[in-house]
Design a protein around this motif. Structure first.
Motif, PDB file in Angstrom:
ATOM      1  N   MET A 164       0.837  -1.192   0.000  1.00  0.00           N
ATOM      2  CA  MET A 164       0.000   0.000   0.000  1.00  0.00           C
ATOM      3  C   MET A 164       0.881   1.254   0.000  1.00  0.00           C
ATOM      4  SD  MET A 164      -3.313   0.762   2.320  1.00  0.00           S
ATOM      5  CE  MET A 164      -4.574  -0.424   1.918  1.00  0.00           C
ATOM      6  N   ALA A 165       1.968   1.202   0.761  1.00  0.00           N
ATOM      7  CA  ALA A 165       2.892   2.338   0.770  1.00  0.00           C
ATOM      8  C   ALA A 165       3.468   2.554  -0.623  1.00  0.00           C
ATOM      9  CB  ALA A 165       4.013   2.095   1.779  1.00  0.00           C
ATOM     10  N   ALA A 166       3.771   1.456  -1.316  1.00  0.00           N
ATOM     11  CA  ALA A 166       4.312   1.564  -2.673  1.00  0.00           C
ATOM     12  C   ALA A 166       3.288   2.227  -3.589  1.00  0.00           C
ATOM     13  CB  ALA A 166       4.693   0.187  -3.201  1.00  0.00           C
ATOM     14  N   ALA A 167       2.028   1.802  -3.465  1.00  0.00           N
ATOM     15  CA  ALA A 167       0.964   2.408  -4.273  1.00  0.00           C
ATOM     16  C   ALA A 167       0.835   3.895  -3.946  1.00  0.00           C
ATOM     17  CB  ALA A 167      -0.361   1.692  -4.022  1.00  0.00           C
ATOM     18  N   SER A 168       0.991   4.227  -2.649  1.00  0.00           N
ATOM     19  CA  SER A 168       0.762   5.618  -2.240  1.00  0.00           C
ATOM     20  C   SER A 168       1.783   6.595  -2.815  1.00  0.00           C
ATOM     21  CB  SER A 168       0.732   5.729  -0.715  1.00  0.00           C
ATOM     22  OG  SER A 168       2.045   5.829  -0.200  1.00  0.00           O
ATOM     23  N   ILE A 169       2.981   6.102  -3.164  1.00  0.00           N
ATOM     24  CA  ILE A 169       3.912   7.040  -3.794  1.00  0.00           C
ATOM     25  C   ILE A 169       3.837   6.952  -5.324  1.00  0.00           C
ATOM     26  CG2 ILE A 169       5.531   7.295  -1.869  1.00  0.00           C
ATOM     27  CD1 ILE A 169       7.361   5.294  -3.241  1.00  0.00           C
ATOM     28  N   GLY A 170       2.891   6.153  -5.806  1.00  0.00           N
ATOM     29  CA  GLY A 170       2.645   6.143  -7.252  1.00  0.00           C
ATOM     30  C   GLY A 170       3.401   5.081  -8.026  1.00  0.00           C
ATOM     31  N   LEU A 171       3.972   4.091  -7.322  1.00  0.00           N
ATOM     32  CA  LEU A 171       4.651   3.014  -8.044  1.00  0.00           C
ATOM     33  C   LEU A 171       3.605   2.144  -8.740  1.00  0.00           C
ATOM     34  CD1 LEU A 171       7.344   1.676  -5.532  1.00  0.00           C
ATOM     35  CD2 LEU A 171       7.754   3.081  -7.537  1.00  0.00           C
TER      36      LEU A 171
END
Lengths: 220, 246
Positions: free
Chosen positions: A117-124
């Motif tokens: 989810m953290a990865a998604a949150s920075i747009g990865l």
């Protein structure tokens, strides 16, 4: 024991064959294992079922039977004509891949959801997340389990004797038959396997120490 | 009224038969800090994840700078990169150092060069006072430090807004302060923020506006003095009395 020295060339050749088969099996199996693990974790229902059938077959039948199927049955049905080394290598890859799928799946799932989810949150993107977050961690987490597979497959190469691959065990059988000294011959071969495995374990231990990351350790 | 950065219109969310959000309208203006308070299970975190585009609403619209994200089928990854998110649990990438955690998005999402990304990441770590910890892995940092790296990771992307989902909920009292202080500094720098928190002092001193949520609805909305000191609803009164211990 000096009589063995005159056979040393064959023993070395047998060892090199066993080592080569192990490397081919375990590295091909790693590619297959990672791919099937990703399909199992992130894929659709169909890919999960296919992966399941593949894994169950190779984990649920003896390696020797698999070797016989790939060397004798499949060519008989398909007309495919391959030698014992090719059939052996393919079988080892498929067999090891089935086991490695389990190890990689566990390692991939050990990368916690919060990081995804953290990865998604920075747009990865999903692909970037796999490449930069999931796989780098999974590949490190998996090393201890993977080491077991390396040892297990290394020892399993002796099963190749059944389809006539000239690996260490098969060489030993020939020497024992020619010299009538099975006691010395087989013990010597067993010691060679032992030393080989010990060296592989040591190397993997060094690799693991090198790439280890604080907080990512797993106990074997 | 200033430019609206992020807006939710009629947001409803069901998990199976359970309705967690029952029609939420919310707007966050540029440069403002909005705080959401409310009992656990009131749907605050779900609302935040929906506004952060980490999950879709069942019904309703999410607008980023006036554009309807789902209706216009905008590229979610591109917009997520502009919406910072700080999670309840420190969600750092465990195989990367503090510096690399901050740098990852700069390199691979914003496509900065290695040098630029490094410079920017260091500069951001300095803002959260962790430049001396840049080479530490998450497991070597305290919970508060991890959260501050998480804040730096969001901040470095130059987001239009940062969403905080109870960033101090998993921390001890002393560690809570260092994170709260960092957030206070961000507010002073004019960063647009939407914060779910139980830290009433932060809400009182930093928020431009406070929202009280309960049972998937917004029950109170307004400036801190109004919502905290003079709530209209009985539920808000009960909640605040318990929280403030008066």
């Amino acid at each position: 024991m000096e009589f063995l020295l005159q056979y040393s060339r064959f023993i070395i050749e047998g060892f090199i064959t066993a080592l080569t088969m192990t490397i081919i099996g375990v590295s091909g199996g790693a590619v297959l294992g990672i791919t099937t693990a990703l399909l199992d974790v992130y894929g659709g229902r169909v890919s999960k079922v296919l992966v399941g059938i593949y894994v169950e077959f190779f984990r649920g039948s003896p390696l020797i039977v698999q070797l016989l199927i790939f060397y004798f049955s499949i060519p008989a049905v398909t007309g495919l004509n391959w030698d014992a080394y090719t059939a052996g290598a393919v079988t080892l890859i498929l067999n090891s891949g089935a086991y490695q799928k389990g190890y990689f799946k566990g390692a991939i799932e050990a990368v916690f959801k919060d990081q995804l989810m953290a990865a998604a949150s920075i747009g990865l993107t999903f692909r970037q997340t796999l490449r930069y977050i999931v796989l780098p961690q999974a590949l490190k987490i998996v090393i201890p389990a993977w080491t077991n597979e390396l040892v297990s497959l290394g020892l399993s190469t002796s099963a190749l004797i059944i389809i006539g691959v000239r690996e260490l065990t098969s060489i030993a059988k020939t020497i024992a038959a020619q010299t009538f000294r099975p006691l010395e011959v087989y013990f010597t071969i067993a010691i060679i396997y032992f030393i080989w495995i010990t060296i592989m374990l040591k190397i993997m231990d060094i690799v693991y120490r090198r790439v280890r990351i604080p907080g990512l350790e797993v106990s074997i | 009224m200033g430019e609206v950065v992020l807006e939710g219109r009629g947001i409803k969310k069901w998990y199976g038969k359970l309705q967690v959000l029952k029609g939420i309208d919310i707007k966050i203006e540029k440069g403002k800090t909005k705080v959401i308070i409310g009992p656990s299970g009131s749907g605050k975190s779900t609302l935040l994840r929906i506004l952060g585009l980490l999950e879709p609403p069942t019904e309703g619209n999410v607008l980023f700078k006036g554009r309807d994200v789902y209706a216009e089928k905008l590229d979610l990854n591109k917009i997520r990169a502009k919406i910072g998110f700080v999670f309840q649990e420190p969600s750092l990438f465990r195989h990367l150092t503090a510096l690399d955690n901050v740098k990852l998005g700069l390199r691979h999402v914003l496509k900065l060069s290695e040098d630029e990304a490094r410079r920017k990441a260091l500069e951001t770590l300095r803002i959260v006072h962790l430049e001396g910890w840049k080479d530490h892995y998450p497991a070597q940092l305290s919970g508060g430090q991890q959260q501050r790296v998480g804040i730096a990771r969001a901040l470095a992307m130059d987001p239009e807004i940062i969403l905080f989902d109870e960033p101090t909920a998993s921390l001890d009292i002393e560690l809570t302060w260092e994170v709260i202080d960092t957030m206070r500094e961000l507010a002073e720098r004019g960063i647009t923020m939407l914060v779910v928190t139980h830290e009433i002092s932060f809400a009182k001193e930093v928020a431009d506006e406070i929202i009280f949520m309960d049972d998937g609805m917004i029950l109170e909305e307004g400036p801190p003095e109004k919502v905290l000191m003079n709530p209209k609803s009985e539920r808000a009164r009960v909640f605040l009395r318990r929280l403030l211990g008066v």
